[in-house]
Enzyme design. Structure first.
Site, short mmCIF file in Angstrom:
data_model
loop_
_atom_site.label_atom_id
_atom_site.label_comp_id
_atom_site.label_asym_id
_atom_site.label_seq_id
_atom_site.Cartn_x
_atom_site.Cartn_y
_atom_site.Cartn_z
N CYS A 50 80.94 60.05 -26.49
CA CYS A 50 81.90 59.32 -27.32
C CYS A 50 82.55 58.09 -26.70
O CYS A 50 82.48 57.03 -27.30
CB CYS A 50 82.93 60.28 -27.87
SG CYS A 50 82.15 61.39 -29.07
P1 NAD Z 1 75.51 65.63 -32.68
O1 NAD Z 1 74.44 64.66 -32.42
O2 NAD Z 1 75.75 66.75 -31.71
O3 NAD Z 1 75.30 66.28 -34.11
C1 NAD Z 1 74.98 65.60 -35.28
C2 NAD Z 1 74.07 66.48 -36.13
O4 NAD Z 1 73.90 65.88 -37.41
C3 NAD Z 1 72.68 66.67 -35.56
O5 NAD Z 1 72.42 68.06 -35.39
C4 NAD Z 1 71.74 66.06 -36.60
O6 NAD Z 1 70.50 66.73 -36.72
C5 NAD Z 1 72.58 66.19 -37.85
N1 NAD Z 1 72.22 65.27 -38.95
C6 NAD Z 1 72.02 63.94 -38.89
N2 NAD Z 1 71.76 63.45 -40.11
C7 NAD Z 1 71.82 64.50 -40.97
C8 NAD Z 1 71.65 64.63 -42.37
N3 NAD Z 1 71.37 63.57 -43.16
N4 NAD Z 1 71.75 65.85 -42.91
C9 NAD Z 1 72.02 66.93 -42.15
N5 NAD Z 1 72.19 66.87 -40.81
C10 NAD Z 1 72.10 65.66 -40.24
O7 NAD Z 1 76.84 64.77 -32.85
P2 NAD Z 1 78.35 65.20 -32.53
O8 NAD Z 1 78.60 65.10 -31.07
O9 NAD Z 1 78.68 66.46 -33.25
O10 NAD Z 1 79.14 63.99 -33.21
C11 NAD Z 1 79.27 63.87 -34.60
C12 NAD Z 1 80.37 62.87 -34.91
O11 NAD Z 1 81.64 63.38 -34.44
C13 NAD Z 1 80.21 61.52 -34.23
O12 NAD Z 1 80.67 60.52 -35.08
C14 NAD Z 1 81.10 61.61 -33.01
O13 NAD Z 1 81.55 60.35 -32.58
C15 NAD Z 1 82.24 62.44 -33.55
N6 NAD Z 1 82.98 63.19 -32.52
C16 NAD Z 1 82.31 63.85 -31.54
C17 NAD Z 1 83.02 64.60 -30.60
C18 NAD Z 1 82.31 65.34 -29.50
O14 NAD Z 1 83.00 65.82 -28.60
N7 NAD Z 1 81.01 65.47 -29.50
C19 NAD Z 1 84.42 64.68 -30.70
C20 NAD Z 1 85.07 63.99 -31.73
C21 NAD Z 1 84.34 63.25 -32.65
C1 UGA Z 2 86.90 62.59 -25.56
C2 UGA Z 2 88.36 62.69 -26.00
O1 UGA Z 2 89.14 63.27 -24.94
C3 UGA Z 2 88.50 63.54 -27.25
O2 UGA Z 2 89.85 63.54 -27.69
C4 UGA Z 2 87.61 62.95 -28.35
O3 UGA Z 2 87.64 63.76 -29.50
C5 UGA Z 2 86.19 62.86 -27.85
O4 UGA Z 2 86.13 62.05 -26.64
C6 UGA Z 2 85.29 62.20 -28.85
O5 UGA Z 2 85.70 61.38 -29.62
O6 UGA Z 2 84.13 62.59 -28.79
P1 UGA Z 2 85.25 64.17 -24.22
O7 UGA Z 2 84.35 63.00 -24.18
O8 UGA Z 2 84.71 65.48 -24.60
O9 UGA Z 2 86.46 63.89 -25.23
O10 UGA Z 2 85.87 64.39 -22.78
P2 UGA Z 2 87.09 63.90 -21.88
O11 UGA Z 2 87.65 65.11 -21.24
O12 UGA Z 2 88.05 63.04 -22.57
O13 UGA Z 2 86.31 63.10 -20.75
C7 UGA Z 2 85.54 61.95 -21.05
C8 UGA Z 2 84.96 61.36 -19.78
O14 UGA Z 2 85.98 60.80 -18.99
C9 UGA Z 2 84.24 62.34 -18.87
O15 UGA Z 2 83.08 61.72 -18.35
C10 UGA Z 2 85.22 62.59 -17.77
O16 UGA Z 2 84.60 62.98 -16.56
C11 UGA Z 2 85.82 61.22 -17.66
N1 UGA Z 2 87.13 61.21 -17.00
C12 UGA Z 2 88.16 61.91 -17.52
C13 UGA Z 2 87.28 60.44 -15.89
O17 UGA Z 2 86.35 59.77 -15.42
N2 UGA Z 2 88.48 60.38 -15.28
C14 UGA Z 2 89.53 61.05 -15.74
O18 UGA Z 2 90.62 60.94 -15.11
C15 UGA Z 2 89.38 61.84 -16.90
#
Ligand code: NAD
Ligand code: UGA
Length: 446
Positions: free
Chosen positions: A279
């Protein structure tokens, strides 16, 4: 409530299972058949604390996974879109959002009751109103505000603590265009009573998510820039410097009983080998490109990304003071995932660092408590020797490089001290006590 979740990756699966645990009836949809069948056989796909337990408790009671989007949408009152939103090198790639919106639109064409759609994926401001709504309208031939609505509910969970973060959120942001959809969204989270709700329009909800991730990533690059300056001087250690910053009451307040509260934000204010994950890198890149396309240069966020791009290579500056040539040297990498408690290696700093060691013809051994399987998808089997334990991994090491602060590595000094030879320990996360090692270098200290 009957809810379909479109996209069953990290966010979709965690959302689906947590909402099932809260009593909703959930269908988690994914186009990836193997994912769906694994979920339905009780395999939670990702390494995430508590997720498998939630799956086993709820599977086939009020939770199921499916590849059939139309059937799932028709059986439910609302659909949450949680598909990926990668960066395509120039801007946010909305292909999965568009596909999912079209599929939901086609499905609700056959529905004769109201349907609410909620975008949970991270999308740039305007996506929900200007892209998702028109696509659903086009494919459903239905009227927005009457037959369907689309809200925006960004997700703030962190990998490694996803279930806990979802179940105990710090806030829930509900973007909506009218009271009806806002009330329905609020209903999903009825049992999350202790939480602050932020009710806003869709565009603001989208922007909150980018502002939040940009803020956190900025703190990391700030800490790394300060750390690099400390390392350029003798006798300054960034850990001591940042500890001095952490004690600012505005970061870690002192309570009336004189106890200090150590806030979570403190963990973003320390030097390391850079941020990774699925992310921060892609969201900051998308925010910069969105800004530029709206005539905002985004100078600060561009610098945050530049600092982060260079940061993994700081490991080699530390090593260069001790080894002029890495040819045939035995390197042990501790930690492959982008952070502890996950097997996710997306954008992990370990990737460019290992590639550089391989380029310099070093022998690479790696140990990670969870990410070996993922690493094998990235590196050829001939490139890395994987160890099954910390002790085995350091046996022959000339240099030990810690890249992920897994708690499993806390006892490293005891193992090293009981072995022959004195490997150089390179602390890429400042996770170790430098006084415990005879030969130690770390990010942020010379
Ligand atoms: P991911 O890649 O793990 O999962 C996405 C899933 O969607 C995949 O399994 C894929 O096969 C499926 N998919 C894609 N197109 C599809 C369709 N048309 N119908 C059904 N399934 C479909 O992604 P993620 O990490 O869960 O992230 C999803 C969103 O959430 C992103 O926008 C990301 O930025 C956001 N987000 C992620 C995190 C995180 O920690 N991973 C945290 C907060 C927000
Ligand atoms: C981050 C945000 O913390 C979540 O709130 C958000 O929902 C998510 O992105 C998203 O949008 O996907 P995440 O990526 O899971 O979550 O992990 P973090 O714990 O925030 O760490 C992100 C990266 O920063 C890691 O590579 C971690 O090692 C690094 N980091 C963290 C540093 O390099 N230094 C620090 O002091 C803290």
């Amino acid at each position: 409530m009957k809810i379909s979740v479109i996209g069953s990756g990290y966010v979709g699966l965690v959302t689906g299972l947590c909402l099932a645990e809260k009593g909703h009836n959930i269908i988690c949809v994914d186009k990836d058949e193997s994912k769906v069948s694994m979920i339905n056989s009780g395999d939670a796909i990702i390494h995430e604390k508590g997720l498998e337990e939630l799956l086993l408790q709820n599977l086939k009671k009020n939770f199921i996974a499916s590849t059939y989007i139309e059937e799932s949408v028709l059986k439910t009152d609302l659909s949450i879109i949680a598909v990926g939103t990668p960066f395509d090198g120039k801007k946010i790639d909305l292909q999965y959002i568009k596909e999912a919106s079209a599929a939901v639109g086609r499905s609700i064409e056959k529905k004769n009751t109201y349907h609410l759609i909620i975008v949970k994926s991270t999308v740039t401001p305007g996506t929900t109103d200007d892209i998702v709504i028109p696509i659903i309208k086009e494919f459903s031939n239905k009227e927005v505000g009457k037959d369907f609505d689309v809200g925006m509910n960004p997700e703030f969970l962190r990998e490694g603590s996803a279930v806990k973060d979802f179940m105990s959120p710090d806030r829930i942001v509900l973007g909506s265009n009218n009271d009806k959809s806002n009330k329905l969204m609020r209903e999903i989270y009825k049992s999350f009573s202790e939480v602050d709700f932020i009710n806003t329009n869709n565009k603001t909800a989208e922007m909150i998510k980018y502002a939040n991730n940009s803020f956190l990533a900025t703190l990391i690059s700030f800490s790394n820039e300060i750390g690099n300056l400390c390392a350029s001087q003798s006798d300054i250690d960034a850990v001591d410097v940042m500890r001095g910053v952490h004690m600012d009451q505005r970061i870690n307040p002192i309570l009336e009983n004189s106890n200090r509260v150590i806030t979570g934000i403190t963990s973003y204010l320390q030097s390391g080998c850079g941020f990774g994950g699925s992310c921060f890198p892609k969201d900051l890149s998308a925010a910069i490109s969105f800004g530029k396309s709206n005539n905002n240069e985004m100078k600060l966020l561009s610098a945050v990304m530049d600092i982060n791009k260079d940061q993994p290579m700081k490991i080699f500056d530390l090593i260069n003071n001790h080894f002029s040539d890495l040819n045939n040297k035995n390197i042990t990498i501790l930690g492959l995932s982008f952070k502890p408690d996950t097997d996710d290696m997306r954008e992990s700093p370990s990737i460019p660092i290992i590639r550089k060691f391989l380029e310099l013809k070093a022998n690479v051994t790696a140990f990670d408590p969870a990410a070996e399987k993922e690493a094998k998808k990235i590196f050829k089997t001939s490139e890395i020797n994987y160890s099954k334990s910390l002790s085995e991994s350091i046996n022959e090491a000339d240099i030990i490089v810690l890249l992920t602060s897994w708690p499993e590595f806390n006892e490293l000094h005891k193992l090293i001290n009981s072995k022959k030879g004195t490997p150089l320990v390179v602390d890429g996360r400042r996770a170790l006590d430098k006084n415990n090692f005879k030969k130690y270098v770390g990010i942020g200290v010379n």
